[in-house]
Motif scaffolding. Structure first.
Motif, PDB file in Angstrom:
ATOM      1  N   MET A 109       0.836  -1.189   0.000  1.00 55.62           N
ATOM      2  CA  MET A 109       0.000   0.000   0.000  1.00 55.62           C
ATOM      3  C   MET A 109       0.877   1.247   0.000  1.00 55.62           C
ATOM      4  O   MET A 109       2.067   1.183   0.261  1.00 55.62           O
ATOM      5  CB  MET A 109      -0.917   0.006   1.227  1.00 55.62           C
ATOM      6  CG  MET A 109      -1.741  -1.256   1.412  1.00 55.62           C
ATOM      7  SD  MET A 109      -2.914  -1.552   0.078  1.00 55.62           S
ATOM      8  CE  MET A 109      -4.173  -0.332   0.454  1.00 55.62           C
ATOM      9  N   ASP A 110       0.256   2.395  -0.262  1.00 57.15           N
ATOM     10  CA  ASP A 110       1.004   3.638  -0.284  1.00 57.15           C
ATOM     11  C   ASP A 110       1.243   4.142   1.134  1.00 57.15           C
ATOM     12  O   ASP A 110       0.623   3.688   2.101  1.00 57.15           O
ATOM     13  CB  ASP A 110       0.237   4.689  -1.093  1.00 57.15           C
ATOM     14  CG  ASP A 110      -1.087   5.036  -0.422  1.00 57.15           C
ATOM     15  OD1 ASP A 110      -1.245   6.186   0.005  1.00 57.15           O
ATOM     16  OD2 ASP A 110      -1.957   4.136  -0.308  1.00 57.15           O
ATOM     17  N   THR A 111       2.140   5.106   1.262  1.00 61.07           N
ATOM     18  CA  THR A 111       2.521   5.621   2.581  1.00 61.07           C
ATOM     19  C   THR A 111       1.340   6.252   3.306  1.00 61.07           C
ATOM     20  O   THR A 111       1.207   6.110   4.535  1.00 61.07           O
ATOM     21  CB  THR A 111       3.656   6.647   2.433  1.00 61.07           C
ATOM     22  OG1 THR A 111       4.768   6.023   1.784  1.00 61.07           O
ATOM     23  CG2 THR A 111       4.104   7.160   3.789  1.00 61.07           C
ATOM     24  N   ILE A 112       0.483   6.950   2.569  1.00 65.17           N
ATOM     25  CA  ILE A 112      -0.669   7.592   3.204  1.00 65.17           C
ATOM     26  C   ILE A 112      -1.575   6.548   3.850  1.00 65.17           C
ATOM     27  O   ILE A 112      -2.026   6.706   4.993  1.00 65.17           O
ATOM     28  CB  ILE A 112      -1.460   8.435   2.183  1.00 65.17           C
ATOM     29  CG1 ILE A 112      -0.620   9.625   1.707  1.00 65.17           C
ATOM     30  CG2 ILE A 112      -2.784   8.922   2.784  1.00 65.17           C
ATOM     31  CD1 ILE A 112      -1.272  10.448   0.614  1.00 65.17           C
ATOM     32  N   THR A 113      -1.847   5.473   3.130  1.00 66.85           N
ATOM     33  CA  THR A 113      -2.723   4.427   3.673  1.00 66.85           C
ATOM     34  C   THR A 113      -2.102   3.776   4.903  1.00 66.85           C
ATOM     35  O   THR A 113      -2.789   3.537   5.906  1.00 66.85           O
ATOM     36  CB  THR A 113      -3.018   3.358   2.606  1.00 66.85           C
ATOM     37  OG1 THR A 113      -3.619   3.975   1.471  1.00 66.85           O
ATOM     38  CG2 THR A 113      -3.969   2.292   3.155  1.00 66.85           C
ATOM     39  N   PRO A 166      -6.125  -2.771  -4.728  1.00 67.48           N
ATOM     40  CA  PRO A 166      -5.178  -1.887  -5.408  1.00 67.48           C
ATOM     41  C   PRO A 166      -4.176  -1.313  -4.413  1.00 67.48           C
ATOM     42  O   PRO A 166      -4.418  -1.318  -3.195  1.00 67.48           O
ATOM     43  CB  PRO A 166      -6.072  -0.787  -5.990  1.00 67.48           C
ATOM     44  CG  PRO A 166      -7.264  -0.758  -5.089  1.00 67.48           C
ATOM     45  CD  PRO A 166      -7.482  -2.183  -4.647  1.00 67.48           C
ATOM     46  N   ILE A 167      -3.078  -0.801  -4.922  1.00 67.42           N
ATOM     47  CA  ILE A 167      -2.052  -0.262  -4.039  1.00 67.42           C
ATOM     48  C   ILE A 167      -2.555   0.988  -3.314  1.00 67.42           C
ATOM     49  O   ILE A 167      -2.108   1.309  -2.215  1.00 67.42           O
ATOM     50  CB  ILE A 167      -0.757   0.035  -4.830  1.00 67.42           C
ATOM     51  CG1 ILE A 167       0.412   0.265  -3.858  1.00 67.42           C
ATOM     52  CG2 ILE A 167      -0.938   1.201  -5.775  1.00 67.42           C
ATOM     53  CD1 ILE A 167       1.766   0.258  -4.507  1.00 67.42           C
ATOM     54  N   ILE A 168      -3.487   1.706  -3.921  1.00 65.24           N
ATOM     55  CA  ILE A 168      -4.204   2.801  -3.249  1.00 65.24           C
ATOM     56  C   ILE A 168      -5.680   2.431  -3.281  1.00 65.24           C
ATOM     57  O   ILE A 168      -6.296   2.399  -4.345  1.00 65.24           O
ATOM     58  CB  ILE A 168      -3.980   4.151  -3.950  1.00 65.24           C
ATOM     59  CG1 ILE A 168      -2.489   4.505  -3.984  1.00 65.24           C
ATOM     60  CG2 ILE A 168      -4.762   5.252  -3.240  1.00 65.24           C
ATOM     61  CD1 ILE A 168      -2.187   5.793  -4.732  1.00 65.24           C
TER      62      ILE A 168
END
Length: 291
Positions: free
Chosen positions: A1-5, A132-134
């Motif tokens: 996942m992305d950093t925000i998530t 999805p990654i985001i």
């Protein structure tokens, strides 16, 4: 996942704890723990360890640091850091760190990039591809919970975030169930298959390799693309020169479920068909053979 998530995971697991009996310093320690645990596995990008003398992020990133066997070590390290800063010995600190590390590596394994979930016992990349990654649904659930928390002051904050997490697990479970059904159908038809999740819930891209062709099509439980896109793969090519001159190519083959072999425009190379950027392959390792 992305950093925000991953950051949202840390903040919301912290929010889901009933901290009514906790003092201010303990709350600070718990917040640090949740955020540190949610980010710790990605510290591998700082290390920049190399493969065969060259940086190969695909094999190193999300490798050993994302292993389930390393998760308790991360939790222990975070616990020790918290003790050194706040002098707190609350068991909740270790458990919160451990849970957040597991959430991080588990969510990463669920998207197409995959993780070295069982390193160093196994170098296999676990690439499930069902979210999805985001994931904007997860973002939406957390945003809705935040709004409710602000508007309904009578509801305990920790209860709002616990309900949000229940909804997140239901969403992930629904995605995983649909994705696995679709993947099993593809596996019954083709030699090699893999899956990537669309940003639209319940929709997936299926990639299959059959002989010298890679087929790509979109599918959900209620619809399927009529004609798949077909990419030829030159499987009979001798890749020895490629491996000798570009060691990253061999690493990419190890990392990817399968690759497309190409020999055109004066380039001999391999690429992962799952990832594209600007109409071309994002992960493409090649050598120039035009001379």
């Amino acid at each position: 996942m992305d950093t925000i998530t991953h950051t949202l995971f840390g903040l919301t697991t912290y929010g889901a704890i009933n901290k009514k009996e906790k003092d201010k310093q303990t709350k600070r320690a718990l917040l640090f723990t949740a955020l540190a645990g949610s980010q710790a596995p990605d510290l591998d990008v700082v290390a920049r360890i190399t493969e065969t003398g060259r940086v190969m992020d695909q094999m190193w990133h999300r490798g050993l640091t994302h292993s389930v066997f390393i998760a308790p070590i991360w939790a222990l390290l975070i616990y020790l850091v918290v003790f050194l800063i706040w002098r707190k010995k609350d068991k909740m600190i270790f458990y919160l760190a451990f849970v957040n590390v597991l959430i991080h590596i588990g969510s990463d394994a669920l998207n197409a990039w995959g993780t070295g979930l069982f390193e160093p016992v196994s170098s296999m990349r676990v690439t499930i591809g069902v979210i999805p990654i985001i994931d904007f649904v997860v973002w939406g659930i957390f945003l809705t919970a935040y709004i409710i928390k602000k508007l309904r002051k009578t509801i305990p904050t920790y209860m709002v975030w616990r309900v949000a997490w229940i909804l997140v697990f239901i969403h992930v479970g629904a995605q995983a169930s649909q994705g696995l059904i679709i993947h099993e159908e593809a596996r019954s038809e083709y030699e090699q298959t893999t899956l990537t999740a669309s940003f639209l819930p319940g929709h997936f891209t299926v990639l299959a390799k059959e002989g010298n062709e890679v087929l790509i099509y979109d599918q959900s439980l209620w619809s399927k693309q009529d004609e798949p896109a077909v990419i030829p793969s030159q499987e009979d090519e001798d890749l020895t020169p490629l491996f000798d001159e570009n060691p990253r190519a061999e690493v990419l083959i190890t990392w990817s479920p399968f690759v497309v072999v190409t020999n055109q425009d004066g380039k001999l190379g391999v690429y992962d068909p799952r990832f594209n950027r600007g109409g071309g392959p994002m992960l493409f390792e090649y050598i120039d053979i035009s001379d």
